[in-house]
Structure formats: C-alpha cells, structure tokens
Design a protein around this motif. Structure first.
Motif, PDB file in Angstrom:
ATOM      1  N   GLY A 119       0.793  -1.217   0.000  1.00 18.33           N
ATOM      2  CA  GLY A 119       0.000   0.000   0.000  1.00 18.33           C
ATOM      3  C   GLY A 119       0.824   1.265   0.000  1.00 18.33           C
ATOM      4  N   GLN A 120       2.118   1.140   0.291  1.00 17.84           N
ATOM      5  CA  GLN A 120       3.014   2.304   0.309  1.00 17.84           C
ATOM      6  C   GLN A 120       3.780   2.478  -1.006  1.00 17.84           C
ATOM      7  N   LEU A 121       3.536   1.605  -1.951  1.00 15.29           N
ATOM      8  CA  LEU A 121       4.231   1.699  -3.236  1.00 15.29           C
ATOM      9  C   LEU A 121       3.892   3.020  -3.923  1.00 15.29           C
ATOM     10  N   ALA A 122       4.917   3.718  -4.401  1.00 13.12           N
ATOM     11  CA  ALA A 122       4.684   5.016  -5.035  1.00 13.12           C
ATOM     12  C   ALA A 122       5.788   5.318  -6.042  1.00 13.12           C
ATOM     13  N   VAL A 123       5.454   6.083  -7.073  1.00  9.21           N
ATOM     14  CA  VAL A 123       6.450   6.569  -8.026  1.00  9.21           C
ATOM     15  C   VAL A 123       7.233   7.700  -7.358  1.00  9.21           C
ATOM     16  N   SER A 124       8.542   7.605  -7.358  1.00  6.12           N
ATOM     17  CA  SER A 124       9.377   8.632  -6.731  1.00  6.12           C
ATOM     18  C   SER A 124      10.203   9.417  -7.736  1.00  6.12           C
ATOM     19  N   GLY A 125      10.244   8.967  -8.984  1.00  7.45           N
ATOM     20  CA  GLY A 125      11.029   9.701  -9.971  1.00  7.45           C
ATOM     21  C   GLY A 125      10.818   9.195 -11.378  1.00  7.45           C
ATOM     22  N   VAL A 126      10.935  10.106 -12.333  1.00  8.71           N
ATOM     23  CA  VAL A 126      10.926   9.770 -13.753  1.00  8.71           C
ATOM     24  C   VAL A 126      12.208  10.346 -14.337  1.00  8.71           C
ATOM     25  N   VAL A 127      13.026   9.505 -14.935  1.00 11.48           N
ATOM     26  CA  VAL A 127      14.350   9.922 -15.396  1.00 11.48           C
ATOM     27  C   VAL A 127      14.497   9.712 -16.900  1.00 11.48           C
ATOM     28  N   ASP A 128      15.646  10.132 -17.423  1.00  8.52           N
ATOM     29  CA  ASP A 128      16.026   9.950 -18.825  1.00  8.52           C
ATOM     30  C   ASP A 128      15.102  10.726 -19.765  1.00  8.52           C
ATOM     31  N   TRP A 129      15.305  12.031 -19.808  1.00  9.77           N
ATOM     32  CA  TRP A 129      14.466  12.920 -20.608  1.00  9.77           C
ATOM     33  C   TRP A 129      15.144  13.359 -21.907  1.00  9.77           C
ATOM     34  N   VAL A 130      16.087  12.598 -22.410  1.00 11.41           N
ATOM     35  CA  VAL A 130      16.825  13.023 -23.608  1.00 11.41           C
ATOM     36  C   VAL A 130      16.003  12.913 -24.896  1.00 11.41           C
ATOM     37  N   GLU A 131      14.951  12.088 -24.887  1.00 10.18           N
ATOM     38  CA  GLU A 131      14.156  11.897 -26.101  1.00 10.18           C
ATOM     39  C   GLU A 131      12.835  12.672 -26.071  1.00 10.18           C
ATOM     40  N   THR A 132      12.645  13.535 -25.104  1.00  8.56           N
ATOM     41  CA  THR A 132      11.385  14.264 -24.941  1.00  8.56           C
ATOM     42  C   THR A 132      10.949  14.910 -26.249  1.00  8.56           C
ATOM     43  N   SER A 133       9.654  14.770 -26.552  1.00  5.48           N
ATOM     44  CA  SER A 133       9.135  15.204 -27.842  1.00  5.48           C
ATOM     45  C   SER A 133       7.739  15.789 -27.691  1.00  5.48           C
ATOM     46  N   TRP A 134       7.196  16.248 -28.801  1.00  4.65           N
ATOM     47  CA  TRP A 134       5.843  16.782 -28.886  1.00  4.65           C
ATOM     48  C   TRP A 134       5.109  15.915 -29.905  1.00  4.65           C
ATOM     49  N   GLY A 135       4.079  15.188 -29.440  1.00  8.39           N
ATOM     50  CA  GLY A 135       3.423  14.266 -30.364  1.00  8.39           C
ATOM     51  C   GLY A 135       2.241  13.564 -29.738  1.00  8.39           C
ATOM     52  N   PRO A 136       1.827  12.440 -30.297  1.00 10.94           N
ATOM     53  CA  PRO A 136       0.628  11.734 -29.836  1.00 10.94           C
ATOM     54  C   PRO A 136       0.847  10.971 -28.535  1.00 10.94           C
TER      55      PRO A 136
END
Length: 332
Positions: A223-240
């Motif tokens: 019940g304590q499981l949680a997202v603590s980070g999102v990494v690796d943003w080198v491919e960030t784009s604008w799209g679908p």
C-alpha cells in the motif's frame, strides 16, 4: 582515478567540482546499472571536512550534510556524435519541469559538447527510489502507477516557444528486421504494412518518449508503493499520447508477458488519458513494437543487469511476436 575503460576522468571531476557549493567535494563514485545509451554514475557529495581520504569508487557520504548527484556521460561513438542535441534537450526539459509536479531530477550542470569533460556529460540531482522490473506480485499495481504518472506527464502545459522537438519514428517499413526463423511470416508482413500508411491525425502533447519501467523509480511496497522519480528525458518530444503509451506497453509485454503489455492502455485511460481508437491506435502500437524487432536484445542487456536473467533472447523474441498477434486481435 581511472575508470573501467582505462581512461581518466580528471577533466570531468574538475567540471563537476565547479558546479558544487563552496566547501563541497566528491567523496564517492558508484556505477549505476540498467543504462544503454549512456554511462550513469552516482556521485556522493559531502562538505570538505567529511571524514574521507579520497574520491574512489567505494566512497560513502552518509554524513548528515551529504547528498548525491547523478552524472550522465555519453561514451559510445554513436551517442557521442548526437550528444550536443540530446543533452541540450534534456537540460531544457529538466529546467521546464522544475516548477511542476513531475518528479524529475533537477539540473545542476551540462557540458553537452564535451568541452570540459572527457565525454559529453550532464549532472543532475539524485532521486530516491529504485527501478522495479522484477517479476512479483506488484506488477499490476506498478502498471497502474505507471499509467497515472504518464497521464500526468502528458498533462504538462508547455508554452509554444518552449515545446520540445516533434516526435520521430524509431523504425519504418524498410528498416523492420523480421525474425529469420519466424513461423508467422504473414503476421510480420501485415504489421509492416500497417506502419506503411500515413501517420494518423492526432492531438499532440508533451511526451517523455522513452517512458518505460526502466526509467521510473519507485519507493515502498504494498500500500506504500509510489512513483518517486521519472528519469532519462533526452528523447522528450511533442506528439501523440498513443506513442508514449505504445512504448511502455511494449516494454511491459517484454518484461512481464503479453497480458501486462495489453493492460497498460486501459490503465492509462482509467487515469484520465485519451487515446485513439481502432486502427489508428494500432498504428502507434505497431510503430513502437516493430522498432524492437527481431528479438528486443537492445533492452535485454540492461534488464539482465537489473536481475532479469530469465529474459533470454528466445523468450523476448517469442513475447514480441505474441504481442503483435494480440494487438491485431484487439484493435484490427
């Protein structure tokens, strides 16, 4: 100090030192597993009076004032050539996300062209948590949390002048590598034909573009499981949005089996995300899945480093083919 390639890192160390606060220094360097495009190292930072004699690989900054940074360095020739654009893009995205609620690292310094470092590099804050790719009883719960986090990424508002580059396909009909020993050649032929059409019309949004379990950190269990980070943003784009959902779905199918990959889109929609339907959605799913052909070996290497030694080449090849079949059965 000499790294495991027999190369020094004196220039990189001086550069990182220049980004630290007065009186701080590097007291430990630790390799991080699970990367493919770049070399990742955790740097332990502590005040000058920290009880430490050197800056070797076995350092530990467990003092009250210590903290950690992450050093990304592009060392492979292909990625070194593309490093200026990739690292500049990641630096811009990390700055953009500083004011929002996405749990992304904070930028400390970037040497995109490798003017000061032995390799093009970026330094960012170290986030809590760990990558969870094991086969256990929490796969379904992690899938829900991944979907909620991705929906939040897609909801990021970006001023038009700050939008990242337009999305790019990672394969095309002429570049798909069909497995030589496949017993279902018509399946592959049909899949390749689908991505040969013009890309469907879509409402673009902010994309991570490489969102999958290997780039998301978790803390806690049950019940304590949680997202603590999102990494690796080198491919960030604008799209679908479908393209990000497709990428995570493929990864889940390869990691945990086809049902896991097929469940992600529904979890994303339940989290408030909006996707295309029918053959339009199928296009995006296949465009991503076919980029892993013929056997997904590219992702197998970092996943095995994280303990998934069960993911042999035959296992991944079989899951990829079964996933293609499941996509046609649901969306065609």
């Amino acid at each position: 100090m000499i790294d495991d390639n027999g190369r020094g890192w004196a220039g990189t160390r001086r550069w990182v030192q220049g980004a630290l606060a007065p009186g701080e220094r590097i007291v430990g360097v630790h390799e991080l597993k699970g990367g493919w495009t770049s070399r990742m190292r955790r740097l332990d930072i502590a005040p000058e009076d920290h009880d430490r004699g050197d800056d070797g690989n076995n350092g530990n900054s467990d003092g009250g004032a210590g903290y950690a940074l992450v050093l990304r360095s592009f060392v492979k020739p292909f990625y070194r050539r593309h490093a200026p654009g990739m690292l500049a893009r990641e630096a811009g995205v990390l700055r953009l996300l500083e004011a929002g609620s996405i749990p992304a690292p904070r930028l400390r310094a970037v040497d995109a062209a490798g003017e000061h470092c032995e390799d093009p590099s970026l330094v960012m804050t170290h986030l809590p948590g760990s990558v969870r790719v094991r086969e256990d009883g929490e796969v379904a719960r992690r899938t829900v949390l991944l979907a909620r986090q991705l929906a939040a990424v897609h909801a990021v508002t970006v001023p038009e002048h700050e939008r990242p580059r337009a999305w790019q396909a990672w394969t095309s009909p002429e570049h798909v590598q069909v497995p030589a020993a496949t017993a279902r050649p018509l399946l592959w032929e049909r899949a390749v034909q689908v991505i040969g059409r013009q890309a469907p019309a879509h409402r673009p949004c902010f994309l991570h573009r490489d969102f999958h379990p290997g780039n998301v950190l978790f803390t806690g269990d049950g019940g304590q499981l949680a997202v603590s980070g999102v990494v690796d943003w080198v491919e960030t784009s604008w799209g679908p949005a479908d393209l990000d959902v497709a990428h995570c779905s493929t990864a889940l199918a390869l990691l945990h089996g086809v049902p896991a990959g097929m469940a992600f889109a529904q979890a994303y929609e339940q989290a408030g995300g909006v996707l295309a339907t029918g053959e339009d959605h199928l296009y995006w799913r296949l465009l991503d899945a076919l980029a892993f052909a013929p056997d997904a070996e590219k992702v197998a290497v970092p996943w095995r480093e994280l303990g998934r030694t069960d993911l042999s080449t035959p296992v991944l090849a079989g899951r990829l083919e079964d996933y293609l079949q499941a996509l046609f059965e649901r969306y065609a």
